[in-house]
Design an enzyme around this catalytic site. Sequence first.
Site, short mmCIF file in Angstrom:
data_model
loop_
_atom_site.label_atom_id
_atom_site.label_comp_id
_atom_site.label_asym_id
_atom_site.label_seq_id
_atom_site.Cartn_x
_atom_site.Cartn_y
_atom_site.Cartn_z
CB SER A 153 36.11 37.86 35.41
OG SER A 153 34.90 38.55 35.62
CG ASP A 280 37.11 45.03 39.48
OD1 ASP A 280 36.26 45.47 38.68
OD2 ASP A 280 37.42 43.82 39.52
CG HIS A 307 36.75 43.16 35.97
ND1 HIS A 307 36.62 42.49 37.17
CD2 HIS A 307 36.26 42.32 35.02
CE1 HIS A 307 36.05 41.32 36.95
NE2 HIS A 307 35.84 41.19 35.66
#
Length: 333
Positions: A153, A280, A307
């Site tokens: 991320s 995502d 995600h």
Amino acid sequence: MTLPRGADFNPPWPLTSGHIQTMLSSSGVRRQLLPRAAQAVREGAEETMVDGGDGVRLTGAYTAQKTLPQARGLAVLFHGWEGSVDSTYVLQTGSRLLAEGWDVFRLNFRDHGDSHPLNEALFHSCRIDEVVHALGDIARRWPSRKLVLAGFSLGGNFALRAALRAPEAGVPLDYALAVCPIVDPGEGLFSLEESAPWFYRAYFLRKWRRSLRAKQAAFPHRQYFELDELKQNLRGLTESLVLRHTDFGSLQAYLDGYSVAGAALERMQIPATILTARDDPVIPVDAFEKLQLPPCVELDIAPHGGHCGFIRGMDMTSFTDEYIAARFNALAD
């Protein structure tokens, strides 16, 4: 040797849902169900402090492998926003790499984990210089055959920017892998505010507000925020802190400051891989499809995974561990 691809990830229902994948990725339920081996990287870990340059101190944990006579190399792991070296996905990936014969270093960004009292200035996502400096310090203190990097991320965004800067900074980085990295921060922030379900915003805001309060408690003589500012939405709070604590003249200038969108990665010299999922719900896939990448950067868009999820089944293990280990091992071998 055939390396795993994102298309190889075919989870059973209901894990075909990007929302379920995302919600499970950092949940307490997942941590409870994971096998004991997924926490092995914590056993015998050496908690340490590394030099971020200009007096900046960052914390981390180093674990030496015991599987092979000689380590394949050193794998450095970057967590996501408001994560830490003890985030579930970091522990799981680190433990898999340890079992594969890699020494592992898990780095905390500024104001993550329990590091709020170490540096008076607030964390923000444009603090790439201190992360690259810390990566160089890690490479000097634990020299290895290969130095590889994986981030998740926001940590994936940092990993790509670190790889972009590593040659000029003299960091002997051999390869970088980013899982669901933030590509266009402006688009990502807009997505969280306008498109994503409310509970994602609530999750990130709750963790961020708690972190800001911990920072204020560590430095009571500073005023980091007004109490009313903490009540703002994600965009409003970000803008308030950017204008108060950085030299960026606007929220957009700050967001552009850590963007890797468009042609930003065209100058990349180090081999790298970007793995993301089409479903995502946090980082829109459009930003990945618009990337202009050099031949040394591989873009892999899986149909499922959410995600930073990629959870395979009820044991809560992640496909990303196999994916990352296979690519790191191919480089070392």
